[in-house]
Design a protein around this motif. Structure first.
Motif, PDB file in Angstrom:
ATOM      1  N   LYS A   1      10.455  15.814  -5.041  1.00 56.27           N
ATOM      2  CA  LYS A   1      10.810  14.402  -5.041  1.00 56.27           C
ATOM      3  C   LYS A   1       9.950  13.674  -4.019  1.00 56.27           C
ATOM      4  O   LYS A   1       9.533  14.248  -3.017  1.00 56.27           O
ATOM      5  N   THR A   2       9.707  12.413  -4.285  1.00 57.25           N
ATOM      6  CA  THR A   2       8.950  11.580  -3.350  1.00 57.25           C
ATOM      7  C   THR A   2       9.937  10.718  -2.585  1.00 57.25           C
ATOM      8  O   THR A   2      10.759  10.020  -3.185  1.00 57.25           O
ATOM      9  N   ARG A   3       9.832  10.762  -1.273  1.00 59.18           N
ATOM     10  CA  ARG A   3      10.701   9.987  -0.404  1.00 59.18           C
ATOM     11  C   ARG A   3       9.851   8.913   0.271  1.00 59.18           C
ATOM     12  O   ARG A   3       8.810   9.213   0.842  1.00 59.18           O
ATOM     13  N   PHE A   4      10.303   7.670   0.187  1.00 64.05           N
ATOM     14  CA  PHE A   4       9.605   6.556   0.829  1.00 64.05           C
ATOM     15  C   PHE A   4      10.485   6.053   1.955  1.00 64.05           C
ATOM     16  O   PHE A   4      11.690   5.854   1.773  1.00 64.05           O
ATOM     17  N   ILE A   5       9.894   5.831   3.115  1.00 67.01           N
ATOM     18  CA  ILE A   5      10.657   5.383   4.272  1.00 67.01           C
ATOM     19  C   ILE A   5      10.023   4.099   4.786  1.00 67.01           C
ATOM     20  O   ILE A   5       8.842   4.077   5.131  1.00 67.01           O
ATOM     21  N   CYS A   6      10.822   3.041   4.794  1.00 67.21           N
ATOM     22  CA  CYS A   6      10.297   1.741   5.216  1.00 67.21           C
ATOM     23  C   CYS A   6      11.425   0.900   5.790  1.00 67.21           C
ATOM     24  O   CYS A   6      12.560   1.351   5.916  1.00 67.21           O
ATOM     25  N   ARG A   7      11.104  -0.314   6.097  1.00 66.30           N
ATOM     26  CA  ARG A   7      12.072  -1.321   6.514  1.00 66.30           C
ATOM     27  C   ARG A   7      12.026  -2.445   5.480  1.00 66.30           C
ATOM     28  O   ARG A   7      11.000  -3.110   5.329  1.00 66.30           O
ATOM     29  N   PHE A   8      13.127  -2.625   4.753  1.00 61.71           N
ATOM     30  CA  PHE A   8      13.237  -3.738   3.818  1.00 61.71           C
ATOM     31  C   PHE A   8      13.660  -4.987   4.585  1.00 61.71           C
ATOM     32  O   PHE A   8      14.436  -4.908   5.535  1.00 61.71           O
ATOM     33  N   GLY A   9      13.184  -6.130   4.141  1.00 63.65           N
ATOM     34  CA  GLY A   9      13.559  -7.389   4.772  1.00 63.65           C
ATOM     35  C   GLY A   9      14.833  -7.967   4.187  1.00 63.65           C
ATOM     36  O   GLY A   9      15.541  -7.329   3.413  1.00 63.65           O
TER      37      GLY A   9
ATOM     38  N   GLN B   1       0.825  -1.209   0.000  1.00 63.09           N
ATOM     39  CA  GLN B   1       0.000   0.000   0.000  1.00 63.09           C
ATOM     40  C   GLN B   1       0.857   1.257   0.000  1.00 63.09           C
ATOM     41  O   GLN B   1       0.695   2.138  -0.838  1.00 63.09           O
ATOM     42  N   GLY B   2       1.789   1.375   0.923  1.00 61.65           N
ATOM     43  CA  GLY B   2       2.638   2.561   0.989  1.00 61.65           C
ATOM     44  C   GLY B   2       3.524   2.706  -0.234  1.00 61.65           C
ATOM     45  O   GLY B   2       3.730   3.816  -0.738  1.00 61.65           O
ATOM     46  N   ALA B   3       4.065   1.598  -0.730  1.00 63.81           N
ATOM     47  CA  ALA B   3       4.913   1.643  -1.920  1.00 63.81           C
ATOM     48  C   ALA B   3       4.103   2.088  -3.133  1.00 63.81           C
ATOM     49  O   ALA B   3       4.585   2.876  -3.953  1.00 63.81           O
TER      50      ALA B   3
ATOM     51  N   SER C   1      16.538   6.515   0.161  1.00 67.67           N
ATOM     52  CA  SER C   1      17.779   6.670   0.923  1.00 67.67           C
ATOM     53  C   SER C   1      17.587   6.585   2.440  1.00 67.67           C
ATOM     54  O   SER C   1      18.540   6.316   3.166  1.00 67.67           O
ATOM     55  N   ARG C   2      16.379   6.782   2.914  1.00 65.26           N
ATOM     56  CA  ARG C   2      16.135   6.704   4.362  1.00 65.26           C
ATOM     57  C   ARG C   2      15.515   5.383   4.794  1.00 65.26           C
ATOM     58  O   ARG C   2      15.150   5.213   5.953  1.00 65.26           O
ATOM     59  N   CYS C   3      15.401   4.453   3.869  1.00 69.31           N
ATOM     60  CA  CYS C   3      14.918   3.114   4.217  1.00 69.31           C
ATOM     61  C   CYS C   3      16.043   2.352   4.908  1.00 69.31           C
ATOM     62  O   CYS C   3      17.218   2.641   4.708  1.00 69.31           O
ATOM     63  N   ARG C   4      15.685   1.384   5.693  1.00 67.68           N
ATOM     64  CA  ARG C   4      16.664   0.554   6.396  1.00 67.68           C
ATOM     65  C   ARG C   4      16.406  -0.908   6.075  1.00 67.68           C
ATOM     66  O   ARG C   4      15.293  -1.300   5.766  1.00 67.68           O
TER      67      ARG C   4
END
Length: 194
Positions: free
Chosen positions: A61-69, A43-45, A89-92
């Motif tokens: 610019k669109t910035r997406f912030i999440c936690r990748f597995g 949903q967020g992506a 760039s702010r995803c972990r």
């Protein structure tokens, strides 16, 4: 479904008479699927890609912030986001959990239902400072595939910075706290939340 032999403690009962325990999942209804399509979307992506496509010719610019597995879905999702102009760039990366994902089931009449598996999206430490994620933002869009404490921290930081906050209330069927609701500028319900 897995089959296990259980050693029940009934004295005087031979092994041949002991019950066998079956552990596993069950479903009330079995559905025959004609095919499965795998897409790097949540949903967020989806919302981030849509925002990036809408603003692709502007300086925004669109910035997406999440936690990748720690799985191949994370790589596929990250590539899809970057390929659509989304800043990740702010995803972990969460090294000990698989990526969050969902399964959407579409019926021939257009009805849809879904199962959301939180995965790495649930691995946001409580109390993590998140005010930096709203710096420079024109608007913040939150959704419920991440823990409420994250939404609350981001919404509070956005409110303090004067950044409008939108909450898509779909994703997980749990009550919204009054504290979170008080920080929202806009709510977006899905059909079922109306």
């Amino acid at each position: 479904c897995q089959l296990f032999h259980i050693s029940w403690a009934h004295s005087g009962t031979s092994t041949a008479q002991k019950p066998c325990g079956v552990f596993g999942g069950y479903s009330v209804t079995s559905i025959l699927a004609l095919y499965v399509t795998y897409c790097a979307v949540l949903q967020g992506a989806n919302q981030a890609v849509a925002a990036a496509r809408l603003t692709h010719s502007s300086p925004r610019k669109t910035r997406f912030i999440c936690r990748f597995g720690n799985d191949s879905y994370a790589t596929m999702l990250e590539q899809e986001l970057v390929g659509n102009g989304v800043d990740v760039s702010r995803c972990r990366k969460v090294t000990d959990m698989p990526s969050g994902h969902s399964m959407v089931m579409l019926e021939p009449d257009g009805a849809a239902s879904s199962v959301v598996v939180g995965g790495a999206n649930t691995a946001w430490p409580q109390g993590e400072p998140l005010s930096h994620v709203v710096s420079g933002a024109a608007v913040v869009l939150l959704q419920r595939e991440i823990p409420d404490h994250v939404n609350l921290a981001v919404a509070a930081a956005a409110a303090e910075a004067g950044v409008p906050v939108i909450l898509d209330v779909g994703g997980e069927d749990r009550p919204l706290s009054n504290e979170l609701l008080s920080l929202m500028d806009y709510l977006i319900p899905n059909e079922l939340e109306l």
